[in-house]
Design a protein around this motif. Structure first.
Motif, PDB file in Angstrom:
ATOM      1  N   ARG A   1     117.581 -23.252  23.951  1.00  0.00           N
ATOM      2  CA  ARG A   1     117.021 -24.206  25.090  1.00  0.00           C
ATOM      3  C   ARG A   1     117.342 -23.422  26.547  1.00  0.00           C
ATOM      4  NH1 ARG A   1     116.897 -29.831  24.154  1.00  0.00           N
ATOM      5  NH2 ARG A   1     117.061 -30.360  21.943  1.00  0.00           N
ATOM      6  N   ASP A   2     118.213 -22.500  26.419  1.00  0.00           N
ATOM      7  CA  ASP A   2     118.356 -21.676  27.642  1.00  0.00           C
ATOM      8  C   ASP A   2     119.059 -20.694  27.469  1.00  0.00           C
ATOM      9  OD1 ASP A   2     117.743 -21.375  30.363  1.00  0.00           O
ATOM     10  OD2 ASP A   2     119.606 -22.068  30.796  1.00  0.00           O
ATOM     11  N   ILE A   3     118.901 -19.455  27.993  1.00  0.00           N
ATOM     12  CA  ILE A   3     119.884 -18.035  27.965  1.00  0.00           C
ATOM     13  C   ILE A   3     119.954 -17.784  29.393  1.00  0.00           C
ATOM     14  CG2 ILE A   3     119.897 -15.791  27.396  1.00  0.00           C
ATOM     15  CD1 ILE A   3     117.787 -16.361  24.936  1.00  0.00           C
ATOM     16  N   GLU A   4     121.262 -17.723  29.809  1.00  0.00           N
ATOM     17  CA  GLU A   4     121.593 -17.406  31.232  1.00  0.00           C
ATOM     18  C   GLU A   4     122.229 -15.908  30.966  1.00  0.00           C
ATOM     19  OE1 GLU A   4     124.220 -20.171  32.767  1.00  0.00           O
ATOM     20  OE2 GLU A   4     123.788 -21.186  31.258  1.00  0.00           O
ATOM     21  N   ILE A   5     121.931 -15.001  31.895  1.00  0.00           N
ATOM     22  CA  ILE A   5     122.453 -13.669  31.950  1.00  0.00           C
ATOM     23  C   ILE A   5     123.158 -13.248  33.340  1.00  0.00           C
ATOM     24  CG2 ILE A   5     120.669 -12.926  30.256  1.00  0.00           C
ATOM     25  CD1 ILE A   5     118.987 -11.455  32.257  1.00  0.00           C
ATOM     26  N   ALA A   6     123.976 -12.348  32.913  1.00  0.00           N
ATOM     27  CA  ALA A   6     124.650 -11.680  34.134  1.00  0.00           C
ATOM     28  C   ALA A   6     123.602 -10.806  34.969  1.00  0.00           C
ATOM     29  CB  ALA A   6     125.859 -10.728  33.727  1.00  0.00           C
ATOM     30  N   ASP A   7     123.895 -10.769  36.150  1.00  0.00           N
ATOM     31  CA  ASP A   7     123.214  -9.584  37.097  1.00  0.00           C
ATOM     32  C   ASP A   7     123.475  -8.078  36.957  1.00  0.00           C
ATOM     33  OD1 ASP A   7     125.984  -9.504  38.387  1.00  0.00           O
ATOM     34  OD2 ASP A   7     125.445 -10.318  40.310  1.00  0.00           O
ATOM     35  N   ARG A   8     124.048  -7.821  35.895  1.00  0.00           N
ATOM     36  CA  ARG A   8     124.419  -6.502  35.660  1.00  0.00           C
ATOM     37  C   ARG A   8     124.401  -6.206  34.141  1.00  0.00           C
ATOM     38  NH1 ARG A   8     129.166  -3.976  36.456  1.00  0.00           N
ATOM     39  NH2 ARG A   8     128.569  -1.887  37.328  1.00  0.00           N
ATOM     40  N   GLY A   9     123.866  -4.997  33.657  1.00  0.00           N
ATOM     41  CA  GLY A   9     123.768  -4.821  32.221  1.00  0.00           C
ATOM     42  C   GLY A   9     124.039  -3.195  32.008  1.00  0.00           C
ATOM     43  N   ALA A  10     124.271  -3.098  30.685  1.00  0.00           N
ATOM     44  CA  ALA A  10     124.428  -1.501  30.542  1.00  0.00           C
ATOM     45  C   ALA A  10     123.746  -1.069  29.077  1.00  0.00           C
ATOM     46  CB  ALA A  10     126.040  -1.274  30.337  1.00  0.00           C
ATOM     47  N   MET A  11     123.606   0.107  29.009  1.00  0.00           N
ATOM     48  CA  MET A  11     123.099   0.662  27.826  1.00  0.00           C
ATOM     49  C   MET A  11     123.853   2.199  27.498  1.00  0.00           C
ATOM     50  SD  MET A  11     118.743   0.456  28.616  1.00  0.00           S
ATOM     51  CE  MET A  11     118.621   0.740  26.801  1.00  0.00           C
ATOM     52  N   VAL A  12     123.786   2.156  26.083  1.00  0.00           N
ATOM     53  CA  VAL A  12     124.598   3.600  25.781  1.00  0.00           C
ATOM     54  C   VAL A  12     123.823   4.245  24.879  1.00  0.00           C
ATOM     55  CG1 VAL A  12     126.739   2.460  26.244  1.00  0.00           C
ATOM     56  CG2 VAL A  12     125.720   2.591  23.732  1.00  0.00           C
ATOM     57  N   THR A  13     123.937   5.761  24.647  1.00  0.00           N
ATOM     58  CA  THR A  13     123.526   6.386  23.545  1.00  0.00           C
ATOM     59  C   THR A  13     124.881   7.086  22.996  1.00  0.00           C
ATOM     60  OG1 THR A  13     123.185   8.457  25.039  1.00  0.00           O
ATOM     61  CG2 THR A  13     121.235   6.984  24.385  1.00  0.00           C
ATOM     62  N   MET A  14     124.623   7.425  21.615  1.00  0.00           N
ATOM     63  CA  MET A  14     125.849   8.152  21.017  1.00  0.00           C
ATOM     64  C   MET A  14     125.368   9.066  19.914  1.00  0.00           C
ATOM     65  SD  MET A  14     128.660   4.989  20.405  1.00  0.00           S
ATOM     66  CE  MET A  14     127.830   4.217  19.053  1.00  0.00           C
ATOM     67  N   PRO A  15     126.567   9.953  19.741  1.00  0.00           N
ATOM     68  CA  PRO A  15     125.834  11.067  18.687  1.00  0.00           C
ATOM     69  C   PRO A  15     125.374  10.584  17.499  1.00  0.00           C
ATOM     70  CG  PRO A  15     127.577  11.910  20.242  1.00  0.00           C
ATOM     71  CD  PRO A  15     127.557  10.477  20.432  1.00  0.00           C
ATOM     72  N   GLY A  16     124.375  11.076  16.715  1.00  0.00           N
ATOM     73  CA  GLY A  16     124.222  10.487  15.524  1.00  0.00           C
ATOM     74  C   GLY A  16     123.682   9.254  15.182  1.00  0.00           C
ATOM     75  N   ARG A  17     123.281   8.492  16.461  1.00  0.00           N
ATOM     76  CA  ARG A  17     122.652   7.154  16.452  1.00  0.00           C
ATOM     77  C   ARG A  17     121.431   7.344  16.981  1.00  0.00           C
ATOM     78  NH1 ARG A  17     126.198   3.382  15.405  1.00  0.00           N
ATOM     79  NH2 ARG A  17     124.303   2.007  14.977  1.00  0.00           N
ATOM     80  N   GLY A  18     120.490   6.246  16.796  1.00  0.00           N
ATOM     81  CA  GLY A  18     119.268   6.048  17.446  1.00  0.00           C
ATOM     82  C   GLY A  18     118.250   6.689  16.422  1.00  0.00           C
ATOM     83  N   GLY A  19     117.033   6.132  16.826  1.00  0.00           N
ATOM     84  CA  GLY A  19     115.686   6.674  15.859  1.00  0.00           C
ATOM     85  C   GLY A  19     115.028   7.905  15.984  1.00  0.00           C
ATOM     86  N   PHE A  20     115.533   8.840  17.058  1.00  0.00           N
ATOM     87  CA  PHE A  20     114.867   9.900  17.362  1.00  0.00           C
ATOM     88  C   PHE A  20     115.422  11.008  16.298  1.00  0.00           C
ATOM     89  CE2 PHE A  20     115.103   7.096  20.969  1.00  0.00           C
ATOM     90  CZ  PHE A  20     113.720   7.228  21.422  1.00  0.00           C
ATOM     91  N   SER A  21     114.426  12.087  16.453  1.00  0.00           N
ATOM     92  CA  SER A  21     114.856  13.381  15.754  1.00  0.00           C
ATOM     93  C   SER A  21     116.003  14.107  16.007  1.00  0.00           C
ATOM     94  CB  SER A  21     113.596  14.097  15.405  1.00  0.00           C
ATOM     95  OG  SER A  21     113.110  14.650  16.578  1.00  0.00           O
TER      96      SER A  21
END
Length: 304
Positions: free
Chosen positions: A77-97
């Motif tokens: 019915r509703d989604i509230e979100i904060a005014d700050r967010g974050a992203m990360v990358t890590m070795p060995g993870r992700g879909g790239f070559s």
């Protein structure tokens, strides 16, 4: 109307069958669940290793009347979100070559946009990354996906959407979390724009119906979800489920139903960065004589 609210703690690293319910909700009751994120833990902005910043799920939530063999329809019915967010990358993870270094990126969110960079803005799409009912056996990580739903990372699981999930335990034992301010199909670098927030939702129990895997209704489309060790395996399950829905609705032979999916349906990746991949098949509701299984719900979203 008073809406009961729970969370963000206790939060669980698994979809555990044995957890003590944090709330018992009645069928159709509107309630609110707060959820943590990677910024909820101290030290994120100073960290150089993000392997311990896992995103837990809030729960379990006991749904009165839900029994093994039933289905539960969960209406967002509703989604509230904060005014700050974050992203990360890590070795060995992700879909790239090639492999990435460990890197964290904090963003501001305002006026419906994620300020990804000084010159780059990304439109906000509030969504739920993780939502599931605990399976009867095992203790799956909050970061995995299966017939119980889980870490689907389906960007269509947003305000106004509904999802149907098979019940394996009395009360369902619902968990949710991992809210995103924005995510592309695939979540290809490992994370979306991860945010703290809250979800307002309600649940309906569906008796005398069968469904092997989660199914969504969002934005005028019916969406089947498949998961697997490979994208091919996940896609085949999602396609087979959509094929079954069309055959059951139209009474067509398999070949004709498959042709409709090929002509009018979309196959898309939800996430490809976790050990079990998620793939979805989307088909406009207008191709069904009636929308499969879903019951209507009034006031499906809360006006902002």
């Amino acid at each position: 109307m008073t809406i009961r609210s729970v969370g963000p703690l206790p939060a669980s690293p698994t979809y555990a069958a044995t957890g003590e319910p944090i709330i018992i909700v009645s069928e159709g009751e509107v309630f609110r669940v707060e959820t943590p994120s990677i910024l909820s833990r101290d030290g994120f902005e100073e960290a150089t290793d993000f392997s311990h910043f896992a995103i837990p799920v809030t729960g379990p939530i006991f749904i009165d009347g839900a029994l093994p063999g039933d289905l539960v329809q969960i209406d967002i019915r509703d989604i509230e979100i904060a005014d700050r967010g974050a992203m990360v990358t890590m070795p060995g993870r992700g879909g790239f070559s090639s492999e990435f270094e460990s890197f964290g990126h904090v963003v501001e969110i305002r006026d419906g946009m994620v300020q990804f960079d000084e010159h780059v803005m990304v439109p906000v799409n509030r969504m739920i990354g993780k939502l599931g009912l605990a399976p009867a056996t095992g203790n799956p990580s909050s970061s995995t996906v299966g017939t119980f739903a889980g870490n689907m990372d389906c960007k269509e699981l947003t305000t106004g959407a509904s999802i149907i999930v098979p019940v394996e335990l009395e009360g369902g034992h619902l968990y949710l979390g991992d809210l995103h301010a924005a995510q592309g199909d695939g979540e290809s670098s490992l994370t979306a724009v991860e945010v703290e927030g809250a979800v307002t939702l309600s649940c309906r129990v569906i008796k005398n119906a069968q469904l092997q895997r989660p199914m969504l209704r969002s934005g005028g489309r019916v969406i089947t979800m498949g998961d697997g060790d490979t994208l091919d395996e996940a896609a085949q399950l999602a396609l087979d489920d959509m094929l079954h829905l069309i055959q059951e609705d139209r009474g067509w032979r398999r070949e004709k139903a498959a042709m409709l999916i090929s002509a009018a349906g979309d196959v898309a990746i939800s996430q490809l960065v976790n050990p079990r991949r998620s793939v979805k098949v989307l088909l406009d509701e207008r191709y069904f004589t009636r929308t499969p299984l879903f019951s209507a719900h009034a006031d499906s979203s809360i006006e902002r």
